[in-house]
Design a protein around this motif. Structure first.
Motif, short mmCIF file in Angstrom:
data_model
loop_
_atom_site.label_atom_id
_atom_site.label_comp_id
_atom_site.label_asym_id
_atom_site.label_seq_id
_atom_site.Cartn_x
_atom_site.Cartn_y
_atom_site.Cartn_z
N GLY A 135 -66.98 17.67 -7.82
CA GLY A 135 -68.05 18.13 -6.93
C GLY A 135 -68.91 19.19 -7.60
N THR A 136 -68.28 20.08 -8.34
CA THR A 136 -69.02 21.13 -9.05
C THR A 136 -69.93 20.49 -10.10
OG1 THR A 136 -67.09 22.54 -8.74
CG2 THR A 136 -68.73 23.30 -10.32
N SER A 137 -69.38 19.51 -10.83
CA SER A 137 -70.18 18.82 -11.85
C SER A 137 -71.36 18.09 -11.20
CB SER A 137 -69.32 17.81 -12.60
OG SER A 137 -68.45 18.50 -13.46
N LEU A 138 -71.08 17.46 -10.06
CA LEU A 138 -72.14 16.73 -9.37
C LEU A 138 -73.27 17.68 -8.95
CD1 LEU A 138 -72.93 13.98 -7.91
CD2 LEU A 138 -71.86 14.94 -5.89
N TYR A 139 -72.87 18.84 -8.45
CA TYR A 139 -73.85 19.84 -8.00
C TYR A 139 -74.70 20.32 -9.18
CZ TYR A 139 -75.74 24.09 -5.93
OH TYR A 139 -76.59 25.08 -5.48
N ILE A 140 -74.05 20.63 -10.31
CA ILE A 140 -74.77 21.12 -11.48
C ILE A 140 -75.68 20.02 -12.04
CG2 ILE A 140 -74.51 21.98 -13.86
CD1 ILE A 140 -71.92 23.36 -12.92
N ALA A 141 -75.14 18.80 -12.11
CA ALA A 141 -75.94 17.69 -12.62
C ALA A 141 -77.20 17.51 -11.78
CB ALA A 141 -75.11 16.41 -12.62
N GLY A 142 -77.07 17.71 -10.46
CA GLY A 142 -78.24 17.61 -9.57
C GLY A 142 -79.28 18.66 -9.90
N LEU A 143 -78.83 19.87 -10.23
CA LEU A 143 -79.77 20.95 -10.56
C LEU A 143 -80.45 20.73 -11.91
CD1 LEU A 143 -77.75 24.15 -9.52
CD2 LEU A 143 -79.59 23.06 -8.26
N LEU A 144 -79.72 20.07 -12.82
CA LEU A 144 -80.26 19.89 -14.17
C LEU A 144 -81.04 18.59 -14.32
CD1 LEU A 144 -77.19 20.97 -16.39
CD2 LEU A 144 -78.89 22.39 -15.27
N TYR A 188 -73.43 14.25 -3.07
CA TYR A 188 -73.03 15.56 -2.57
C TYR A 188 -72.97 15.62 -1.05
CZ TYR A 188 -71.78 20.34 -3.17
OH TYR A 188 -71.06 21.50 -3.17
N GLN A 189 -73.82 14.85 -0.39
CA GLN A 189 -73.79 14.88 1.08
C GLN A 189 -72.49 14.25 1.61
OE1 GLN A 189 -76.81 12.76 3.25
NE2 GLN A 189 -76.97 14.38 4.77
N ALA A 190 -72.09 13.15 0.98
CA ALA A 190 -70.83 12.51 1.38
C ALA A 190 -69.65 13.43 1.06
CB ALA A 190 -70.68 11.18 0.65
N LEU A 191 -69.73 14.09 -0.09
CA LEU A 191 -68.64 14.99 -0.49
C LEU A 191 -68.52 16.18 0.47
CD1 LEU A 191 -66.48 15.71 -2.62
CD2 LEU A 191 -68.25 16.96 -3.85
N SER A 192 -69.66 16.77 0.83
CA SER A 192 -69.57 17.92 1.75
C SER A 192 -69.11 17.46 3.13
CB SER A 192 -70.89 18.68 1.81
OG SER A 192 -71.93 17.82 2.16
N GLY A 193 -69.44 16.21 3.49
CA GLY A 193 -68.92 15.63 4.73
C GLY A 193 -67.40 15.50 4.67
N ALA A 194 -66.90 15.08 3.51
CA ALA A 194 -65.45 14.93 3.34
C ALA A 194 -64.76 16.29 3.40
CB ALA A 194 -65.16 14.25 2.00
N TYR A 195 -65.41 17.31 2.85
CA TYR A 195 -64.85 18.67 2.95
C TYR A 195 -64.75 19.08 4.42
CZ TYR A 195 -65.43 19.81 -2.07
OH TYR A 195 -65.33 19.87 -3.44
N LEU A 196 -65.76 18.70 5.20
CA LEU A 196 -65.74 19.05 6.63
C LEU A 196 -64.56 18.34 7.32
CD1 LEU A 196 -67.01 20.43 9.09
CD2 LEU A 196 -68.54 18.49 9.33
N VAL A 197 -64.27 17.11 6.91
CA VAL A 197 -63.11 16.39 7.46
C VAL A 197 -61.84 17.19 7.18
CG1 VAL A 197 -61.72 14.28 7.30
CG2 VAL A 197 -64.21 14.12 7.21
N ALA A 198 -61.72 17.67 5.94
CA ALA A 198 -60.53 18.46 5.56
C ALA A 198 -60.45 19.75 6.37
CB ALA A 198 -60.57 18.77 4.07
N GLU A 199 -61.59 20.39 6.57
CA GLU A 199 -61.60 21.64 7.33
C GLU A 199 -61.19 21.40 8.79
OE1 GLU A 199 -65.37 23.63 7.82
OE2 GLU A 199 -64.40 25.43 8.63
N LEU A 200 -61.77 20.37 9.39
CA LEU A 200 -61.47 20.10 10.80
C LEU A 200 -59.99 19.77 10.98
CD1 LEU A 200 -64.58 17.96 11.86
CD2 LEU A 200 -64.09 20.32 12.52
#
Lengths: 259, 219
Positions: free
Chosen positions: B172-181, A83-95
């Motif tokens: 990404g949504t699935s990854l987030y939910i899987a993390g919570l579960l 998730y950290q890498a994914l949110s980083g990639a989202y930031l790339v898209a935003e920038l």
């Protein structure tokens, strides 16, 4: 042309509007008719952050361009493993989506963004170990490098070698960074500045080395790998404030990234 | 046309018919605009529907208006799966013949309808009402993730099937939910992806082939 999908929104029952950051023409917004259909000339290439090869009819009237064909070069599917890498990639898209202007090409920045996404994906997949001698990036550090590359490419290169007011060379100790002037200012010159921030020596020296490495075509890995976490944290904070100051608002995904 | 403009038009001595046409124009335009804002309806279709409604009988049109009003006034989310329903709990959740240990998590009610059309899945559902989309400002608080966690704390569910769309945001949504579960005693699975049955490899795109190769099964 080659492009990166930085935003996708559905349009009507079967079409999509995509914002692309292309290597040759900078940012473009295009309509992909039938782009939501499983069987279309776009296959599955119109997903967010896909690196595609595409054909489009450019409109000179200023409206949406028409995307007629697209095929995938790289899909960074590994990002969805961390998730950290994914949110980083989202930031790339935003920038890229927010900072780059339409029809203003930045091929260097395009290559830097692709490199960043590859490294983020590699970090997401490496599972704590390095692969084939490649360094395992901390997603946050990798984004610092891209953010600096973005600033340099768009003309906001931070001046970190000396005072922007009197050209006195920065040597030891903490220094003030003036956001309005985009560089360090000495004690005497900082009185004339509207907004400035004190940077510890380890922070401005690391940032200066990173800028130099990026300008030489590197990715700053050597500089980051020998730096202390506290210095990297300081650089991240300063860079976030500098980006927010220029744009007048904090990038939305920066908060997500920190969470 | 504003009230002031209409008043001025009246001063210029327009006929009552002409004035009537002008006064009805904004209403019709408003209807066309509202119809045109619906998904899949463009300006031409909106115009055609608006004129169809004008020509239809009062009863037909009022029935449609009543149906539209009732949808917003009477439909609410099911207390368990969050699908739109008239009752407190939907028919699917109340169906005792379904496997109550199997929970399929989907983005939209339309995804649930697609699974129901398939006809082979006999478990329950949970509707997220969207997907995590940070670029559009959609965070976990805007989805029904809290209700999902509360439901799983009941202890009856043994497997959660994450059936979000196979896109970066869906994954990404699935990854987030899987993390919570992760700490819960449930099996978490993701839908398989790859080549559609009945197609030929020659015409499958590279991503389909790559997915199929990654998700291959023991024969």
């Amino acid at each position: 042309m080659e492009g990166l999908v930085v935003r996708v929104s559905d349009w009507s029952e079967t079409s999509r509007i995509v914002t692309l950051f292309t290597r040759e023409h900078g940012k473009l917004r295009a309509l992909a008719k039938g782009g939501r259909r499983l069987r279309s000339p776009f296959e599955s290439s119109l997903d967010l952050l896909n690196h595609d090869r595409m054909v489009l009819i450019r409109k000179t009237s200023g409206g949406l361009h028409l995307l007629t064909e697209s095929s995938q070069i790289t899909r960074f599917s590994g990002l969805a493993k961390d998730y950290q890498a994914l949110s980083g990639a989202y930031l790339v898209a935003e920038l890229l989506g927010d900072w780059v202007e339409e029809n203003d090409p930045h091929p260097g920045l395009f290559d830097a963004a692709i490199g960043c996404l590859k490294d983020l994906e590699q970090a997401a997949c490496a599972d704590g170990e390095t692969e084939k001698g490649m360094p395992k990036w901390n997603p946050r550090d990798r984004l610092v490098v891209l953010e600096l590359a973005l600033l340099i490419d768009l003309g906001y290169r931070p001046e970190l070698t000396g005072c922007v007011g009197c050209a006195k060379k920065a040597e030891k100790g903490s220094a003030a960074f003036a956001f309005g002037s985009g560089g360090l200012v000495c004690r005497g010159c900082r009185l004339d500045q509207r907004g400035w921030r004190e940077l510890p020596e380890r922070c401005w020296k690391l940032a200066r080395n990173l800028v130099a490495a990026i300008e030489l075509g590197g990715n700053g890995w050597a500089e980051l790998s020998v730096s202390e976490e506290s210095a990297r944290r300081e650089v991240r904070r300063w860079l976030g404030e500098y980006l927010s100051w220029i744009r007048g608002r904090r990038p939305r995904l920066m908060g997500w990234q920190e969470e | 046309m504003t009230m002031g403009q209409r008043h001025m038009a009246g001063d210029r001595g327009w006929s009552s018919d002409r004035r009537g046409q002008e006064e009805s124009k904004p209403l019709l335009e408003r209807l066309q605009e509202m119809l045109g804002a619906l998904p899949g309806i463009g300006p031409k279709s909106a115009e055609r529907i608006a004129h169809h409604l004008l020509a239809a009988s009062r009863e037909e049109v009022f029935e449609l208006a009543d149906a539209l009003r009732a949808v917003k006034e009477k439909l609410k989310r099911c207390s368990r799966c969050c699908v739109p329903t008239e009752a407190e709990t939907c028919f699917t959740c109340l169906d005792t013949l379904r496997d109550s240990g199997l929970l399929c998590v989907v983005e939209q009610p339309r995804d649930q309808a697609a699974f129901e059309r398939m006809g082979t899945y006999r478990g329950l559902y949970h509707i997220l009402h969207g997907r995590l989309s940070p670029l559009e400002g959609v965070g976990p608080e805007k989805l029904t993730i809290d209700q999902l966690i509360t439901r799983l704390r009941g202890g009856e569910i043994r497997e959660v099937i994450l059936a979000t769309n196979p896109t970066l945001e869906g994954d990404g949504t699935s990854l987030y939910i899987a993390g919570l579960l992760g700490h819960m005693n449930v099996r978490i699975t993701r839908l398989a992806r790859g080549i559609p049955a009945g197609s030929v490899l020659e015409f499958a795109n590279s991503q389909m082939l790559a997915d199929a190769m990654d998700g291959r099964n023991t024969f």
